[in-house]
Motif scaffolding. Structure first.
Motif, PDB file in Angstrom:
ATOM      1  N   PRO A 251       0.817  -1.213   0.000  1.00 31.23           N
ATOM      2  CA  PRO A 251       0.000   0.000   0.000  1.00 31.23           C
ATOM      3  C   PRO A 251       0.852   1.265   0.000  1.00 31.23           C
ATOM      4  O   PRO A 251       0.439   2.295  -0.538  1.00 31.23           O
ATOM      5  CB  PRO A 251      -0.815  -0.084   1.289  1.00 31.23           C
ATOM      6  CG  PRO A 251      -0.477  -1.360   1.943  1.00 31.23           C
ATOM      7  CD  PRO A 251       0.623  -2.030   1.199  1.00 31.23           C
TER       8      PRO A 251
ATOM      9  N   VAL B  77       3.651   1.786  -1.606  1.00 31.09           N
ATOM     10  CA  VAL B  77       4.110   2.074  -2.965  1.00 31.09           C
ATOM     11  C   VAL B  77       2.966   2.674  -3.779  1.00 31.09           C
ATOM     12  O   VAL B  77       3.153   3.601  -4.564  1.00 31.09           O
ATOM     13  CB  VAL B  77       4.665   0.803  -3.638  1.00 31.09           C
ATOM     14  CG1 VAL B  77       4.936   1.044  -5.111  1.00 31.09           C
ATOM     15  CG2 VAL B  77       5.928   0.335  -2.931  1.00 31.09           C
ATOM     16  N   THR B  78       1.761   2.151  -3.563  1.00 27.41           N
ATOM     17  CA  THR B  78       0.604   2.648  -4.307  1.00 27.41           C
ATOM     18  C   THR B  78       0.400   4.137  -4.085  1.00 27.41           C
ATOM     19  O   THR B  78       0.098   4.868  -5.022  1.00 27.41           O
ATOM     20  CB  THR B  78      -0.674   1.902  -3.872  1.00 27.41           C
ATOM     21  OG1 THR B  78      -0.387   0.515  -3.867  1.00 27.41           O
ATOM     22  CG2 THR B  78      -1.815   2.182  -4.806  1.00 27.41           C
ATOM     23  N   VAL B  79       0.552   4.593  -2.848  1.00 29.50           N
ATOM     24  CA  VAL B  79       0.193   5.986  -2.563  1.00 29.50           C
ATOM     25  C   VAL B  79       1.337   6.970  -2.776  1.00 29.50           C
ATOM     26  O   VAL B  79       1.111   8.173  -2.803  1.00 29.50           O
ATOM     27  CB  VAL B  79      -0.351   6.148  -1.129  1.00 29.50           C
ATOM     28  CG1 VAL B  79      -1.607   5.313  -0.938  1.00 29.50           C
ATOM     29  CG2 VAL B  79       0.699   5.805  -0.088  1.00 29.50           C
TER      30      VAL B  79
ATOM     31  N   ALA C 159      -0.303   4.885   5.004  1.00 26.77           N
ATOM     32  CA  ALA C 159      -0.860   3.749   4.272  1.00 26.77           C
ATOM     33  C   ALA C 159      -0.421   2.410   4.847  1.00 26.77           C
ATOM     34  O   ALA C 159      -1.128   1.419   4.702  1.00 26.77           O
ATOM     35  CB  ALA C 159      -0.453   3.832   2.806  1.00 26.77           C
ATOM     36  N   CYS C 160       0.745   2.361   5.485  1.00 24.33           N
ATOM     37  CA  CYS C 160       1.272   1.083   5.963  1.00 24.33           C
ATOM     38  C   CYS C 160       0.498   0.585   7.175  1.00 24.33           C
ATOM     39  O   CYS C 160       0.507   1.237   8.220  1.00 24.33           O
ATOM     40  CB  CYS C 160       2.751   1.212   6.339  1.00 24.33           C
ATOM     41  SG  CYS C 160       3.408  -0.306   7.058  1.00 24.33           S
ATOM     42  N   PRO C 161      -0.182  -0.555   7.065  1.00 24.04           N
ATOM     43  CA  PRO C 161      -0.953  -1.036   8.212  1.00 24.04           C
ATOM     44  C   PRO C 161      -0.065  -1.633   9.308  1.00 24.04           C
ATOM     45  O   PRO C 161      -0.538  -1.879  10.409  1.00 24.04           O
ATOM     46  CB  PRO C 161      -1.862  -2.103   7.606  1.00 24.04           C
ATOM     47  CG  PRO C 161      -1.191  -2.530   6.355  1.00 24.04           C
ATOM     48  CD  PRO C 161      -0.360  -1.381   5.877  1.00 24.04           C
TER      49      PRO C 161
ATOM     50  N   SER D 235       2.696  -0.175  10.495  1.00 25.97           N
ATOM     51  CA  SER D 235       3.388   0.927  11.195  1.00 25.97           C
ATOM     52  C   SER D 235       4.894   0.728  11.235  1.00 25.97           C
ATOM     53  O   SER D 235       5.523   0.977  12.259  1.00 25.97           O
ATOM     54  CB  SER D 235       2.876   1.079  12.632  1.00 25.97           C
ATOM     55  OG  SER D 235       1.491   1.201  12.667  1.00 25.97           O
TER      56      SER D 235
ATOM     57  N   LEU E 261       0.990 -11.646   8.700  1.00 25.33           N
ATOM     58  CA  LEU E 261       0.292 -10.649   9.512  1.00 25.33           C
ATOM     59  C   LEU E 261      -0.807  -9.976   8.700  1.00 25.33           C
ATOM     60  O   LEU E 261      -0.563  -9.516   7.594  1.00 25.33           O
ATOM     61  CB  LEU E 261       1.260  -9.569   9.993  1.00 25.33           C
ATOM     62  CG  LEU E 261       2.000  -9.780  11.306  1.00 25.33           C
ATOM     63  CD1 LEU E 261       2.639  -8.483  11.742  1.00 25.33           C
ATOM     64  CD2 LEU E 261       1.103 -10.333  12.378  1.00 25.33           C
ATOM     65  N   MET E 262      -1.995  -9.922   9.282  1.00 28.74           N
ATOM     66  CA  MET E 262      -3.143  -9.236   8.670  1.00 28.74           C
ATOM     67  C   MET E 262      -3.369  -9.718   7.237  1.00 28.74           C
ATOM     68  O   MET E 262      -3.538  -8.917   6.310  1.00 28.74           O
ATOM     69  CB  MET E 262      -2.938  -7.716   8.687  1.00 28.74           C
ATOM     70  CG  MET E 262      -2.668  -7.169  10.061  1.00 28.74           C
ATOM     71  SD  MET E 262      -2.261  -5.421  10.016  1.00 28.74           S
ATOM     72  CE  MET E 262      -1.261  -5.280  11.505  1.00 28.74           C
TER      73      MET E 262
ATOM     74  N   LEU F 245      -6.042  -8.229   4.928  1.00 27.35           N
ATOM     75  CA  LEU F 245      -5.945  -6.943   4.231  1.00 27.35           C
ATOM     76  C   LEU F 245      -5.546  -7.119   2.769  1.00 27.35           C
ATOM     77  O   LEU F 245      -5.701  -6.212   1.963  1.00 27.35           O
ATOM     78  CB  LEU F 245      -4.924  -6.032   4.918  1.00 27.35           C
ATOM     79  CG  LEU F 245      -5.214  -5.626   6.362  1.00 27.35           C
ATOM     80  CD1 LEU F 245      -4.146  -4.671   6.855  1.00 27.35           C
ATOM     81  CD2 LEU F 245      -6.584  -4.985   6.492  1.00 27.35           C
ATOM     82  N   GLY F 246      -4.988  -8.289   2.450  1.00 27.45           N
ATOM     83  CA  GLY F 246      -4.624  -8.535   1.054  1.00 27.45           C
ATOM     84  C   GLY F 246      -3.337  -7.867   0.624  1.00 27.45           C
ATOM     85  O   GLY F 246      -3.114  -7.657  -0.562  1.00 27.45           O
ATOM     86  N   THR F 247      -2.474  -7.537   1.581  1.00 25.04           N
ATOM     87  CA  THR F 247      -1.219  -6.878   1.216  1.00 25.04           C
ATOM     88  C   THR F 247      -0.159  -7.878   0.760  1.00 25.04           C
ATOM     89  O   THR F 247       0.873  -7.485   0.239  1.00 25.04           O
ATOM     90  CB  THR F 247      -0.657  -6.091   2.409  1.00 25.04           C
ATOM     91  OG1 THR F 247      -0.605  -6.971   3.533  1.00 25.04           O
ATOM     92  CG2 THR F 247      -1.533  -4.912   2.747  1.00 25.04           C
TER      93      THR F 247
END
Lengths: 437, 314
Positions: free
Chosen positions: B143, B145-147, B177-179, B181, B273-274, B277-279
């Motif tokens: 995420p 890189v996307t933003v 954006a980084c979930p 942190s 992890l997470m 979220l689909g990361t």
């Protein structure tokens, strides 16, 4: 003195009174203080703010969102009322356009203040990546600045020509107005072009304004963050912008009317209309707030439940309820009564709406960042909370003062009420030809 | 992806076992062995394990250390034909914090927020607490890189997500954006040694130097991969918590032990992890079951408010 001369006399820009001069000095002092604070921020780095790795955005961003929202008023009143032929708009549109122009300029500046490397601003253009919402923001803000300028400037042309004549005894000033009026003579050909262009810009500004607010919302909702990751955010921001923009407009109109003694042109009727507009805005915004803060309560995962709890009853409860009651409930209730829409009451209601709207943006930005998915560990305890530092306050107040200064200067040198249009509507002149005295 | 794997293996064998860093599980040992000058011309053979687990004898002259070959290496493309992954075995972690210490030291981290954190976790009241080290997840759908508006943070073909600190404008959108942190910002002028400050910035070696007003984070240590070494945290860990490797080769190692990635994840019920979220992180976790040391042992080193020791040594 003919009716026309009297009209021009009453609506022409006026020199600052003593209070006006003090006001301008006050604003300049605030701006200078902010510039000094900003230079220090450049030298030392953003360590002078109270932002840190968790509260990675702070008051600069919420202030930016506030400015963007405020700039919405220009399109609302100017374009929509223009297109729908609401003639009561006449004495109000220019003020709305001035506010919008000042706000969007300051929004552009404010976002740069938040950058860690403002010296690399040009990277946004030479290395732009289209998938980043910031790139969209760069495009839409520059577009909106241009359109806001046009919708302010184009209808001004005839008035500038009038002022050129009016200031005959001040050649320098007269010359400037003449130049700015682009040799306006009021010929049929010129009128045709002007009308067509204004119409076009008025149509264009509506989608651009909606997109501007939406992209502003997408800066947040394109992240995974709790409280931002919402599909409701675009319309939620538009509704909020409608409210704060109307609030700003009412407050500014009231002050200008008082200072310039324009009671004859801006009447209680106008305030009544503006009051109704404010109620409408508050009701729409309430609807979106219910969507955003009440509905999630039914299906919240743990983290979101904590976020809501902090807002309702926790750390942010005081501010949350101040913003909710003062910014949504109070205006709706007060303005339901006709007396509530009288100029003075409406003015104070609007002031509260504007202040709560500013804090509302603060509440959108800060709590979310301090509630990350992983626990906050391994950083100083002070990083778990956020409150702007002195530098941040000085810089923020300077931006607010900057917006006020732009508005003040434009009001000082431009006729805040369209002169020619008013004359036409009052039947003092016809076909753009003034009566000979 | 799946189809590519067998081809890659065949190529690997046919080419007389050129080995890259992580491809060869015990790659580091080999490199060291090879670099001994005496071993150069003799027809000695080396025993190597292929990716499907069979041992083969290979003449030393056939070995080429291509991890050193930088031809065509592009910092934005990465190591060709690689996909780096990490496995973190929570069952082994006792919060010794050697990983963090080594990371802080080798990346010259001078801020107050380490890039590698060991979280004290407890998923629910009834469940046992555990220690959870986190690095950058080097997501396959990052995420951050996307933003990024200026392409300062980028995803390489070898899976690594890096930052170009000479391009970063400091908007911190990537941090928002980084979930996980994991990103940190240089809020002030980093207090790094002069010789580090004067280094030409290189995305391959984050923190060399850190630049005021830009974002930093764990880089998966490409500078170590260049040298045929494992990332600092992996080698520093006394308990072998961190495994590093190449997904295409299906191998991960902590320097002492080597596993088939797919089997390890299968046998030990690895997770990311997470995941929801689909990361698609490149870092896998093995659950904290049958722990080597009790959780309480780590409490001794646990410091809720510090992750970078402020010492003016060395």
């Amino acid at each position: 003195m003919s009716a026309y001369q009297q009209l021009v006399e009453e609506l022409a820009p006026r020199k600052f009174s003593k209070a006006g001069v003090i006001w301008v000095i006050f604003l300049v002092v605030l701006i200078v203080a902010g510039v000094i604070a900003y230079i220090d921020q450049i030298i030392q780095g953003q360590v002078v703010t109270n932002m840190r790795d968790y509260a990675l955005w702070g008051v600069y961003i919420s202030n930016f969102v506030f400015f963007v929202a405020t700039s919405f008023v220009g399109s609302m009143t100017a374009a929509i009322l223009r297109l729908t032929n609401n003639s009561w708009r006449t004495p109000l549109v220019r003020i709305a356009e001035i506010i919008a122009f000042a706000a969007i300029i300051m929004a552009g500046i404010t976002i740069v203040l938040d950058m860690g490397r403002p010296d690399r601003l040009y990277h946004l253009f030479i290395n732009a990546r289209l998938q980043s919402p910031i790139t969209w923001d760069v495009i839409i803000i520059t577009t909106y600045i241009a359109i806001s300028f046009l919708i302010l400037y184009l209808p001004l042309l005839p008035d500038l020509a009038i002022l050129k004549k009016y200031y005959k005894d001040k050649p320098a000033l007269s010359k400037w107005y003449g130049k700015l009026s682009l040799n306006w003579t009021g010929s049929a050909a010129q009128r045709k072009i002007q009308n067509k262009t204004i119409q076009m810009v008025a149509v264009l500004i509506i989608p651009v304004a909606l997109i501007l607010q939406t992209i502003d919302a997408w800066l947040f909702s394109t992240t995974y963050r709790i409280g931002w990751d919402s599909t409701n955010f675009g319309p939620y921001f538009i509704a909020g912008a409608f409210l704060v923009g109307t609030g700003c407009l009412i407050a500014t109109v009231y002050i200008i009317r008082k200072v310039y003694k324009l009671e004859k042109y801006i009447t209680d009727f106008h305030f009544d209309r503006l009051g109704k507009m404010l109620v409408l805005a508050a009701l729409i915004y309430t609807y979106f707030n219910i969507n955003e803060y009440l509905l999630p309560y039914y299906t919240t995962p743990e983290a979101e439940a904590k976020h809501l709890y902090e807002l309702y009853f926790g750390h942010y409860a005081g501010m949350f309820w101040f913003v909710t009651i003062g910014g949504l409930l109070m205006p709706v209730i007060v303005l339901l009564f006709k007396k509530g829409r009288s100029p003075k009451v409406l003015f104070w209601v609007s002031v509260v709406v504007v202040i709560t709207s500013w804090w509302k943006r603060y509440l959108i930005v800060t709590p979310t960042l301090l509630e990350p998915f992983l626990p906050i560990q391994g950083v100083p305890e002070s990083w778990r909370t956020y409150w702007p530092s002195l530098h941040e306050w000085l810089i923020t107040f300077a931006t607010l003062a900057g917006a006020c200064l732009i508005i003040t200067l434009l009001v000082r040198y431009l006729p805040v009420i369209p002169v020619e249009r008013t004359a036409l509507e009052k039947g003092i002149i016809s076909n753009g030809k003034e009566e000979q005295s | 992806m799946k189809k590519e794997d067998p081809n890659k293996r065949r190529k690997f064998l046919s080419k007389g076992l050129q080995f890259g860093l992580v491809a060869t599980a015990g790659g580091i040992a080999l490199t060291k062995y090879l670099s001994e000058p005496a071993a150069a011309e003799s027809e000695d053979t080396v025993e190597l394990m292929t990716t499907d687990g069979t041992l083969v004898q290979v003449p030393k002259s056939e070995l080429h250390d291509h991890s050193q070959a930088k031809d065509g290496y592009n910092v934005r493309e990465g190591f060709p034909g690689k996909k780096f992954v990490m496995v973190i075995d929570l069952a082994r972690c006792k919060n010794a914090l050697k990983c963090q210490e080594s990371c802080n030291k080798n990346h010259y981290i001078t801020g107050e927020n380490a890039w590698l954190k060991v979280y004290k976790m407890q998923d629910s009241e009834a469940a046992a607490p555990y220690w959870m080290p986190t690095t950058c997840m080097h997501c396959d759908k990052p995420p951050c890189v996307t933003v990024c508006p200026v392409d300062a943070t980028f995803k390489r073909k070898d899976g690594i997500v890096l930052i170009d600190n000479e391009r970063c404008i400091g908007c911190r959108f990537c941090m928002a954006a980084c979930p996980y942190s994991i990103r940190v910002f240089n809020w002030n002028e980093p207090e790094q040694p002069e010789e580090i400050k004067n280094m030409p910035p290189n995305p391959d070696y984050a923190g060399m130097p850190s630049i005021k007003g830009t974002v930093d984070k764990c880089d998966f240590c490409p500078h170590m991969i260049h040298q045929g070494e494992l990332p600092h945290c992996v080698t520093a860990c006394p308990n072998g918590v961190f495994f590093f490797g190449d997904k295409y080769e299906d191998t991960v190692t902590n320097g002492a032990e080597t596993f088939r990635l797919s089997e390890l994840l299968k046998n030990k019920a690895g997770y990311r992890l997470m995941e929801s979220l689909g990361t698609e992180p490149s870092v896998y976790y093995l659950p904290p079951v049958n722990r080597v040391e009790p959780f309480e042992q780590g409490l001794e080193f646990y410091d809720e408010f510090n992750s970078v020791k402020k010492t003016k040594e060395s």
